[in-house]
Design an enzyme around this catalytic site. Sequence first.
Site, short mmCIF file in Angstrom:
data_model
loop_
_atom_site.label_atom_id
_atom_site.label_comp_id
_atom_site.label_asym_id
_atom_site.label_seq_id
_atom_site.Cartn_x
_atom_site.Cartn_y
_atom_site.Cartn_z
CG ASP A 105 -1.91 -1.06 1.26
OD1 ASP A 105 -2.14 -1.65 0.19
OD2 ASP A 105 -2.49 -1.32 2.33
CG MET B 279 -8.42 6.38 6.78
SD MET B 279 -9.19 5.08 5.81
CE MET B 279 -9.64 3.90 7.09
CE LYS C 231 -6.37 -1.27 0.00
NZ LYS C 231 -7.55 -1.95 0.51
N1 SAH Z 1 -3.75 -0.54 9.14
C1 SAH Z 1 -3.36 0.81 9.45
C2 SAH Z 1 -4.48 1.79 9.20
C3 SAH Z 1 -4.89 1.88 7.75
S1 SAH Z 1 -6.09 3.14 7.47
C4 SAH Z 1 -2.90 0.88 10.90
O1 SAH Z 1 -3.06 -0.09 11.65
O2 SAH Z 1 -2.34 1.89 11.30
C5 SAH Z 1 -5.06 4.52 7.05
C6 SAH Z 1 -5.05 5.54 8.18
O3 SAH Z 1 -4.18 5.12 9.20
C7 SAH Z 1 -4.54 6.90 7.79
O4 SAH Z 1 -5.53 7.67 7.13
C8 SAH Z 1 -4.18 7.47 9.12
O5 SAH Z 1 -5.33 7.89 9.82
C9 SAH Z 1 -3.64 6.25 9.83
N2 SAH Z 1 -2.16 6.16 9.76
C10 SAH Z 1 -1.43 5.22 9.16
N3 SAH Z 1 -0.11 5.44 9.34
C11 SAH Z 1 -0.02 6.53 10.10
C12 SAH Z 1 1.05 7.27 10.68
N4 SAH Z 1 2.33 6.90 10.48
N5 SAH Z 1 0.77 8.35 11.44
C13 SAH Z 1 -0.49 8.73 11.65
N6 SAH Z 1 -1.56 8.08 11.15
C14 SAH Z 1 -1.32 7.00 10.39
#
Ligand code: SAH
Length: 459
Positions: A247, A382, A269
């Site tokens: 992704d 998100m 994605k």
């Molecule tokens: N599976 C991922 C989430 C996927 S949805 C997890 O467990 O973190 C994608 C969302 O995750 C983004 O829109 C944001 O809100 C959050 N996200 C992912 N990486 C991030 C990061 N390094 N810092 C802050 N938010 C993050």
Amino acid sequence: MQHYPVFLDMTRARVVIGGGGEIALAKLRLLLKTDAQITLAAPDFAPEIEAHTPRVTLIRRSLLGSDLQDARLVYAATGDDAEDARIAALGREAGALVNVVDNLDASDFLTPAIVDRSPVVIAIGTEGAAPVLARKIKAHLEEVLPASLGLLTRIGKGFRALAEQLPQGARRRAFWSEYFDTAGPRALHQGGEGQVRQALDDLLVRHLDAAAPEGHVDFVSAGPGDAELLTLKARKLIDRADVVIFDRLVSPEILELARREAVMISVGKEGFGPSTPQEEIHRLMIEHAGQGAHVVRLKGGDASVFGRLDEETEALDAARIRWQVIPGVTAASAAAASIGQSLTRRGRNQSLRLVTAHDMQGYADQDWRALAAPGAITAIYMGKRAARFVQGRLLMHGASPDTPVTLVENASRVDQQILPTTLAHLPQQASVLAGPAIILLGLAPKAAEQAIEIQEQAL
Ligand code: SAH
């Protein structure tokens, strides 16, 4: 990368060193490991240099342009700035690559720190920024790479043609891994070179007989970005993957861990924004695993949090392809860590909600009353675009406008940003963020919280 690493074939290459003292000697020692034709020019030579004639040719006067015919590399190593500059100019005129010792700006190339297990040679460069670090890395590698590595590699090289009976890819790699990890060192230890050849023969027979491996998919959690937050298992699997389907949120430093031959497929994605249709991702996984490949489906954060994991595992089940999930650090954990807070705390919140502010239709609906309750802690994924909507719903359900909220953008990455605010100002704050962000509802950074407590005590 200002300096691009290459390995030059030095067989019959001509190298000329201008200089005859200690500095020239240091360069000469390394060059003597090669088959290059080496010429030194200087009015006087140190005795250690004299000792290397006739292997090296000595010209007993200052270097002239006519000495540089067909020279591929020229070292200006006199220790005298003006003389080095003169030699460098002559070298360039002759079309050679020039190194002025200890003068990065005047050089076309650098000589890296080297770990020599020839034919395995590791070159370490820091572009002049940190020679001490280069030496530390070298010392570390000298310790971990057995002295026999060169010999095993040389013997293995002679066996490459035979090993090609194994199909290219995972099976051939498994053969070589076993040779270098266990079979080779063991044979060398037991009976020297002859035994190693025998071990290679035996190993090949065994690997030729083995059934072709079945393809499979590992759902690997890549964590929030910092490669050090990967699990050991994730690292190992990324390193072995034939195909990596990733992704957009997976950080480049983590993608770097894959083998250079691995097929890297971006399925882009990221919350909103353009993305590969889910069916296409399923098709890619099934196609590659179906051909026997070890596929790593690399997902940001924890694979099981807002990652559409079930759709992908169900598609694999339908195609009868084996899979497993490797858990990891989700963005909410990284965000909480960055502000020194717990996600749960006795007497404050016994439960924690991970919510997404958007779903496939638009803004996701929630149990707003529970989210608005005093002390409730919620990590919103998100959530940037939905910040105003979230704020409206929470206020409508009785949340205080002063509820602490912390936005953490790029948690765990070098460009991490922490924005402490309150529910009243959430939308304005969210609108300035460009990268992925977590909204921590009900949490202020620990340091700020302590500061407020101290202020209150003072009143
Ligand atoms: N599976 C991922 C989430 C996927 S949805 C997890 O467990 O973190 C994608 C969302 O995750 C983004 O829109 C944001 O809100 C959050 N996200 C992912 N990486 C991030 C990061 N390094 N810092 C802050 N938010 C993050």
